[in-house]
Design a protein around this motif. Structure first.
Motif, PDB file in Angstrom:
ATOM      1  N   UNK A  34      69.030  16.528  81.861  1.00 46.03           N
ATOM      2  CA  UNK A  34      67.904  16.755  82.760  1.00 46.03           C
ATOM      3  C   UNK A  34      67.128  18.006  82.362  1.00 46.03           C
ATOM      4  N   UNK A  35      67.791  19.020  81.871  1.00 45.40           N
ATOM      5  CA  UNK A  35      67.100  20.236  81.426  1.00 45.40           C
ATOM      6  C   UNK A  35      66.503  20.078  80.027  1.00 45.40           C
ATOM      7  N   UNK A  36      67.102  19.237  79.204  1.00 45.99           N
ATOM      8  CA  UNK A  36      66.597  19.041  77.845  1.00 45.99           C
ATOM      9  C   UNK A  36      65.305  18.232  77.828  1.00 45.99           C
ATOM     10  N   UNK A  37      65.137  17.307  78.743  1.00 45.29           N
ATOM     11  CA  UNK A  37      63.949  16.448  78.732  1.00 45.29           C
ATOM     12  C   UNK A  37      62.641  17.230  78.874  1.00 45.29           C
ATOM     13  N   UNK A  38      62.504  18.167  79.813  1.00 45.58           N
ATOM     14  CA  UNK A  38      61.250  18.937  79.871  1.00 45.58           C
ATOM     15  C   UNK A  38      60.987  19.741  78.605  1.00 45.58           C
ATOM     16  N   UNK A  39      62.038  20.253  77.966  1.00 42.68           N
ATOM     17  CA  UNK A  39      61.853  20.986  76.715  1.00 42.68           C
ATOM     18  C   UNK A  39      61.297  20.056  75.645  1.00 42.68           C
TER      19      UNK A  39
END
Length: 72
Positions: A19-24
């Motif tokens: 979930x945190x990797x997707x916005x990056x």
């Protein structure tokens, strides 16, 4: 009454890492398409100096973009 089934700590942490990797990934893709576009950077380099050939400008642009590709 049935007890609620909980996910393991591994599955929960994997979920939040993704979930945190997707916005990056979206951010680096957006940067690549707009502000950090190779043609855009080459145009800026060529407008600031007349001493470099197009091939040299392309090499400079690629070296500027390389760290972003490592993240994306």
């Amino acid at each position: 009454m049935k007890s609620q089934q909980k996910f393991t700590i591994f599955h929960r942490s994997l979920h939040w890492i993704m979930a945190l990797a997707m916005p990056v990934l979206f951010l680096t893709g957006f940067l690549r398409m707009n502000w950090m576009n190779k043609k855009h950077i080459i145009g800026i380099i060529e407008s600031k100096t007349d001493l470099l050939a197009k091939e040299q400008s392309m090499e400079i642009a690629k070296s500027i973009l390389e760290p972003m590709w490592q993240w994306h």
